[in-house]
Scaffold this motif. Structure first.
Motif, PDB file in Angstrom:
ATOM      1  N   THR A   6      41.838  35.140  26.259  1.00 18.95           N
ATOM      2  CA  THR A   6      42.081  35.845  27.514  1.00 18.95           C
ATOM      3  C   THR A   6      41.683  34.976  28.699  1.00 18.95           C
ATOM      4  O   THR A   6      42.380  34.938  29.721  1.00 18.95           O
ATOM      5  CB  THR A   6      41.325  37.182  27.539  1.00 18.95           C
ATOM      6  OG1 THR A   6      41.800  37.983  26.445  1.00 18.95           O
ATOM      7  CG2 THR A   6      41.544  37.933  28.835  1.00 18.95           C
ATOM      8  N   GLU A   7      40.567  34.274  28.574  1.00 19.16           N
ATOM      9  CA  GLU A   7      40.141  33.373  29.650  1.00 19.16           C
ATOM     10  C   GLU A   7      41.196  32.294  29.879  1.00 19.16           C
ATOM     11  O   GLU A   7      41.494  31.949  31.026  1.00 19.16           O
ATOM     12  CB  GLU A   7      38.785  32.739  29.315  1.00 19.16           C
ATOM     13  CG  GLU A   7      37.635  33.714  29.308  1.00 19.16           C
ATOM     14  CD  GLU A   7      37.413  34.429  30.632  1.00 19.16           C
ATOM     15  OE1 GLU A   7      37.355  33.768  31.691  1.00 19.16           O
ATOM     16  OE2 GLU A   7      37.325  35.670  30.617  1.00 19.16           O
ATOM     17  N   ASN A   8      41.778  31.783  28.802  1.00 18.74           N
ATOM     18  CA  ASN A   8      42.852  30.793  28.941  1.00 18.74           C
ATOM     19  C   ASN A   8      44.077  31.402  29.616  1.00 18.74           C
ATOM     20  O   ASN A   8      44.721  30.763  30.449  1.00 18.74           O
ATOM     21  CB  ASN A   8      43.239  30.207  27.579  1.00 18.74           C
ATOM     22  CG  ASN A   8      42.178  29.278  27.040  1.00 18.74           C
ATOM     23  OD1 ASN A   8      41.404  28.691  27.791  1.00 18.74           O
ATOM     24  ND2 ASN A   8      42.120  29.155  25.726  1.00 18.74           N
ATOM     25  N   ARG A   9      44.399  32.648  29.257  1.00 17.21           N
ATOM     26  CA  ARG A   9      45.545  33.326  29.897  1.00 17.21           C
ATOM     27  C   ARG A   9      45.294  33.515  31.393  1.00 17.21           C
ATOM     28  O   ARG A   9      46.224  33.398  32.198  1.00 17.21           O
ATOM     29  CB  ARG A   9      45.785  34.681  29.246  1.00 17.21           C
ATOM     30  CG  ARG A   9      46.388  34.593  27.883  1.00 17.21           C
ATOM     31  CD  ARG A   9      46.662  35.985  27.324  1.00 17.21           C
ATOM     32  NE  ARG A   9      47.098  35.879  25.950  1.00 17.21           N
ATOM     33  CZ  ARG A   9      46.670  36.643  24.980  1.00 17.21           C
ATOM     34  NH1 ARG A   9      45.803  37.607  25.226  1.00 17.21           N
ATOM     35  NH2 ARG A   9      47.117  36.480  23.763  1.00 17.21           N
ATOM     36  N   ILE A  10      44.076  33.843  31.753  1.00 19.86           N
ATOM     37  CA  ILE A  10      43.734  34.011  33.170  1.00 19.86           C
ATOM     38  C   ILE A  10      43.942  32.690  33.902  1.00 19.86           C
ATOM     39  O   ILE A  10      44.533  32.649  34.982  1.00 19.86           O
ATOM     40  CB  ILE A  10      42.289  34.528  33.341  1.00 19.86           C
ATOM     41  CG1 ILE A  10      42.186  35.970  32.844  1.00 19.86           C
ATOM     42  CG2 ILE A  10      41.838  34.421  34.794  1.00 19.86           C
ATOM     43  CD1 ILE A  10      40.757  36.487  32.712  1.00 19.86           C
ATOM     44  N   PHE A  11      43.483  31.607  33.297  1.00 15.98           N
ATOM     45  CA  PHE A  11      43.661  30.282  33.889  1.00 15.98           C
ATOM     46  C   PHE A  11      45.142  29.974  34.103  1.00 15.98           C
ATOM     47  O   PHE A  11      45.555  29.539  35.174  1.00 15.98           O
ATOM     48  CB  PHE A  11      43.004  29.224  32.993  1.00 15.98           C
ATOM     49  CG  PHE A  11      43.247  27.813  33.444  1.00 15.98           C
ATOM     50  CD1 PHE A  11      42.543  27.284  34.512  1.00 15.98           C
ATOM     51  CD2 PHE A  11      44.188  27.015  32.804  1.00 15.98           C
ATOM     52  CE1 PHE A  11      42.771  25.985  34.937  1.00 15.98           C
ATOM     53  CE2 PHE A  11      44.425  25.717  33.220  1.00 15.98           C
ATOM     54  CZ  PHE A  11      43.714  25.193  34.292  1.00 15.98           C
ATOM     55  N   VAL A  12      45.944  30.209  33.074  1.00 18.46           N
ATOM     56  CA  VAL A  12      47.385  29.942  33.162  1.00 18.46           C
ATOM     57  C   VAL A  12      48.032  30.848  34.221  1.00 18.46           C
ATOM     58  O   VAL A  12      48.850  30.392  35.028  1.00 18.46           O
ATOM     59  CB  VAL A  12      48.065  30.124  31.782  1.00 18.46           C
ATOM     60  CG1 VAL A  12      49.582  30.128  31.895  1.00 18.46           C
ATOM     61  CG2 VAL A  12      47.603  29.034  30.824  1.00 18.46           C
ATOM     62  N   ALA A  13      47.656  32.126  34.221  1.00 14.82           N
ATOM     63  CA  ALA A  13      48.243  33.066  35.187  1.00 14.82           C
ATOM     64  C   ALA A  13      47.892  32.665  36.621  1.00 14.82           C
ATOM     65  O   ALA A  13      48.737  32.751  37.520  1.00 14.82           O
ATOM     66  CB  ALA A  13      47.758  34.488  34.903  1.00 14.82           C
ATOM     67  N   ARG A  14      46.674  32.217  36.834  1.00 17.42           N
ATOM     68  CA  ARG A  14      46.273  31.766  38.180  1.00 17.42           C
ATOM     69  C   ARG A  14      47.046  30.523  38.583  1.00 17.42           C
ATOM     70  O   ARG A  14      47.481  30.400  39.734  1.00 17.42           O
ATOM     71  CB  ARG A  14      44.774  31.510  38.223  1.00 17.42           C
ATOM     72  CG  ARG A  14      43.960  32.791  38.232  1.00 17.42           C
ATOM     73  CD  ARG A  14      42.477  32.526  38.162  1.00 17.42           C
ATOM     74  NE  ARG A  14      41.727  33.777  38.306  1.00 17.42           N
ATOM     75  CZ  ARG A  14      40.457  33.912  37.987  1.00 17.42           C
ATOM     76  NH1 ARG A  14      39.764  32.886  37.525  1.00 17.42           N
ATOM     77  NH2 ARG A  14      39.855  35.074  38.157  1.00 17.42           N
TER      78      ARG A  14
END
Length: 192
Positions: free
Chosen positions: A132-140
């Motif tokens: 999820t932290e990686n997804r947040i990074f990608v989404a940002r």
């Protein structure tokens, strides 16, 4: 009479071209703005996923890490701020930064507990949280990319004229929390 029709036809044609230009520019700006909104929504849904996942991770890890209460308190405080209906956008963004820091500390600390590494349920939850932290990074990053394109579009001629006429405004990019730039999360495993 033929000249009159030609002049009127030329004026009408010119007005149609101007109308098409305005319509095309406006629609292009709306499309760019919609992409920004979509990217912002992706960030928010990913943050919500993390927000929903954290209680499961915390409850699973709490029993093993009784002396790490400050991490759990920071996570709970940040979640409360994020979930508050009275918090402003800036306050929620600050709380997201606090939550980022607390989660980083939690992930670092869990590495130092062999019994946590052996617990498959905890490992699955930690893996989900890391994902999820990686997804947040990608989404940002995705948001910043479309927001930059949008900001460039509303500043370039001639679409800047349409943008100012129809109220399209610059959007802010997602930036790192100031504390994250200067402060490394500290983990003290010698606490009693």
């Amino acid at each position: 009479m033929n000249k009159t029709y030609t002049i009127i036809g030329g004026i009408v044609g010119f007005l149609v071209l101007i109308g098409l230009f305005i319509g095309g520019s406006y629609n292009s700006l709306v499309g760019a703005q919609t992409k920004v909104e979509q990217a912002q929504s992706k960030i928010e849904t990913t943050l919500q996923r993390r927000y929903d996942l954290i209680p499961n991770v915390v409850n699973s890890v709490k029993g093993y890490m009784k002396h790490e209460n400050d991490i759990f308190e920071h996570i709970a405080d940040a979640r409360a701020k994020i979930g508050s209906s009275t918090a402003t956008k800036a306050e929620k963004e600050q709380a997201q930064g606090e939550l980022d820091s607390a989660i980083s500390r939690l992930l670092v600390v869990q590495e130092n507990y062999p019994q946590l590494k052996a617990d498959q349920q905890v490992q699955n939850l930690i893996t989900e949280l890391e994902g999820t932290e990686n997804r947040i990074f990608v989404a940002r990053n995705d948001y910043n990319e479309v927001a930059t394109k949008y900001n460039n579009k509303i500043r370039r001629f001639p679409s800047n004229i349409m943008a100012s006429m129809f109220g399209f405004e610059k959007v802010e990019l997602v930036k790192a929390d100031e504390k994250a730039k200067t402060t490394v999360p500290s983990v003290d495993l010698n606490k009693d």
